[in-house]
Write an enzyme that holds these catalytic residues in place. Structure first.
Site, PDB file in Angstrom:
ATOM      1  N   GLY A 130      39.525  42.444  47.970  1.00  0.00           N
ATOM      2  CA  GLY A 130      40.474  42.292  46.882  1.00  0.00           C
ATOM      3  C   GLY A 130      40.334  40.930  46.217  1.00  0.00           C
ATOM      4  O   GLY A 130      39.771  39.986  46.783  1.00  0.00           O
ATOM      5  N   CYS A 131      40.855  40.817  45.006  1.00  0.00           N
ATOM      6  CA  CYS A 131      40.689  39.576  44.237  1.00  0.00           C
ATOM      7  C   CYS A 131      41.480  38.422  44.845  1.00  0.00           C
ATOM      8  O   CYS A 131      40.920  37.335  45.077  1.00  0.00           O
ATOM      9  CB  CYS A 131      41.068  39.806  42.789  1.00  0.00           C
ATOM     10  SG  CYS A 131      42.685  40.568  42.527  1.00  0.00           S
ATOM     11  N   PHE A 132      42.777  38.614  45.124  1.00  0.00           N
ATOM     12  CA  PHE A 132      43.544  37.562  45.784  1.00  0.00           C
ATOM     13  C   PHE A 132      42.943  37.250  47.153  1.00  0.00           C
ATOM     14  O   PHE A 132      42.861  36.084  47.556  1.00  0.00           O
ATOM     15  CB  PHE A 132      44.999  37.999  45.969  1.00  0.00           C
ATOM     16  CG  PHE A 132      45.916  37.679  44.822  1.00  0.00           C
ATOM     17  CD1 PHE A 132      45.919  36.427  44.226  1.00  0.00           C
ATOM     18  CD2 PHE A 132      46.802  38.638  44.340  1.00  0.00           C
ATOM     19  CE1 PHE A 132      46.784  36.130  43.173  1.00  0.00           C
ATOM     20  CE2 PHE A 132      47.675  38.351  43.285  1.00  0.00           C
ATOM     21  CZ  PHE A 132      47.655  37.093  42.700  1.00  0.00           C
ATOM     22  N   ALA A 133      42.530  38.292  47.881  1.00  0.00           N
ATOM     23  CA  ALA A 133      41.969  38.091  49.213  1.00  0.00           C
ATOM     24  C   ALA A 133      40.716  37.224  49.152  1.00  0.00           C
ATOM     25  O   ALA A 133      40.489  36.375  50.024  1.00  0.00           O
ATOM     26  CB  ALA A 133      41.655  39.430  49.858  1.00  0.00           C
ATOM     27  N   ALA A 135      39.901  34.877  46.781  1.00  0.00           N
ATOM     28  CA  ALA A 135      40.247  33.490  46.453  1.00  0.00           C
ATOM     29  C   ALA A 135      40.901  32.777  47.629  1.00  0.00           C
ATOM     30  O   ALA A 135      40.593  31.615  47.921  1.00  0.00           O
ATOM     31  CB  ALA A 135      41.171  33.458  45.235  1.00  0.00           C
TER      32      ALA A 135
END
Length: 321
Positions: A130-133, A135
């Site tokens: 995932g994107c937040f994961a 970063a």
């Protein structure tokens, strides 16, 4: 050249993936499958591709392609694969949440190259993070590797509107998003589970809390995340930990400069900045949610799976002005 197919071609993630694959020197984009846009030119939806491709969205599958990317809504990848079978030689890269958590029920490898590069190189099935994961994990994994996560981690991150996908909702409509800012899913965002999974690969003992506040920003793309926790060493010692962890990373870099999103938007980079305040280490992490947080990382994984140079097709970026 390898033959590639995309399942679910109408969204933001698929649009980025199509653009990258069309310009990849080792790939021929064989088909883009979409039930909602069947028969239409790809550039009628992804209008920046006018003049770049004559492909049309299709409802026909070439089940013998070398690699398939699943750009389906969360929960739909499992259903699609249960109803459609590809050749034994077809590698699958899923960009949904469906296979990110390790389980005896599937053979998907979690596709964070900075963590699982060796596994990815020999894998047939990849669950793209995932994107937040992405970063947040890249901001704190070096501390876990060094056994230095000994206290709670506090994370505040803001994402652009493209992180919510193309479907309109009350919080993605322009009149709501413009000149606005809000938090959502505080302490219970779905990406926390995969972040914890990655940390436990490197540091087993403490079950420290990750206090995550996700925010919606009034910009289109990018993630700006700050994470801080107690750190007993000096700033120089922290920098050494991070430099060692990312010494072979193709896209993750440590910088002394103050970070902003324009440094990474339209690139597959993650930039990290370390600062020390008293007994706390602050790590700032910035990525493009559609590239390093989705399609770019998927192609990075594909490169590793097929033995291409890791950054093939992923190095072009315009000046940020």
């Amino acid at each position: 050249m390898i033959q590639a197919g995309i399942i679910g071609g109408a969204g933001y993630t698929a649009g980025e993936l199509i653009r990258v694959l069309l310009n990849h020197p080792e790939v021929n984009l064989n088909f883009v499958y979409s039930t909602s846009q069947h028969g239409k030119p790809v550039h009628s939806i992804h209008q920046d591709l006018i003049g770049d491709t004559d492909l049309e969205f299709s409802q026909n599958l070439n089940k013998k392609v070398d690699v398939v990317f699943l750009c389906l809504g969360h929960g739909n990848s499992k259903k699609f694969l249960s109803e459609n079978e590809f050749s034994a030689g077809t590698k699958i890269i899923d960009l949904s949440t469906d296979f990110r958590i390790r389980s005896s029920d599937h053979e998907f490898v979690y596709g964070l190259p900075e963590l699982n590069k060796v596994e990815i190189q020999s894998a047939n099935f990849i669950a793209n993070p995932g994107c937040f994961a992405t970063a947040i994990s890249l901001a704190i994994l070096p501390l876990a590797k060094a056994g230095q996560i000994t206290d709670e981690v506090h994370v505040n991150a803001v994402t652009g509107a493209t992180g919510a996908g193309t479907s309109l909702s009350g919080t993605t409509h322009f009149t709501w998003r413009d000149n606005n800012f809000s938090a959502y899913k505080s302490f219970e965002h779905q990406h926390l589970q995969e972040i914890r999974q990655s940390l436990k690969q490197l540091q087993q003992t403490p079950n420290t809390a990750i206090n995550f506040i996700p925010n919606r920003g009034n910009f289109s793309r990018g993630i700006h995340a700050t994470a801080y926790t107690k750190f007993e060493g000096s700033l120089e010692e922290a920098k050494q930990v991070y430099a060692e962890f990312y010494k072979a990373a193709a896209f993750t870099f440590i910088t002394e400069e103050e970070l902003h999103l324009k440094q990474v938007v339209n690139s597959n980079k993650c930039l990290l900045r370390l600062q020390k305040f008293g007994d706390k280490l602050l790590v700032t992490s910035v990525i493009d949610n559609l590239l390093k947080g989705a399609s770019g990382q998927a192609v990075q994984n594909m490169n590793l799976m097929f033995g291409f140079k890791e950054n093939t097709g992923l190095t072009l970026k315009a000046n940020y002005f």
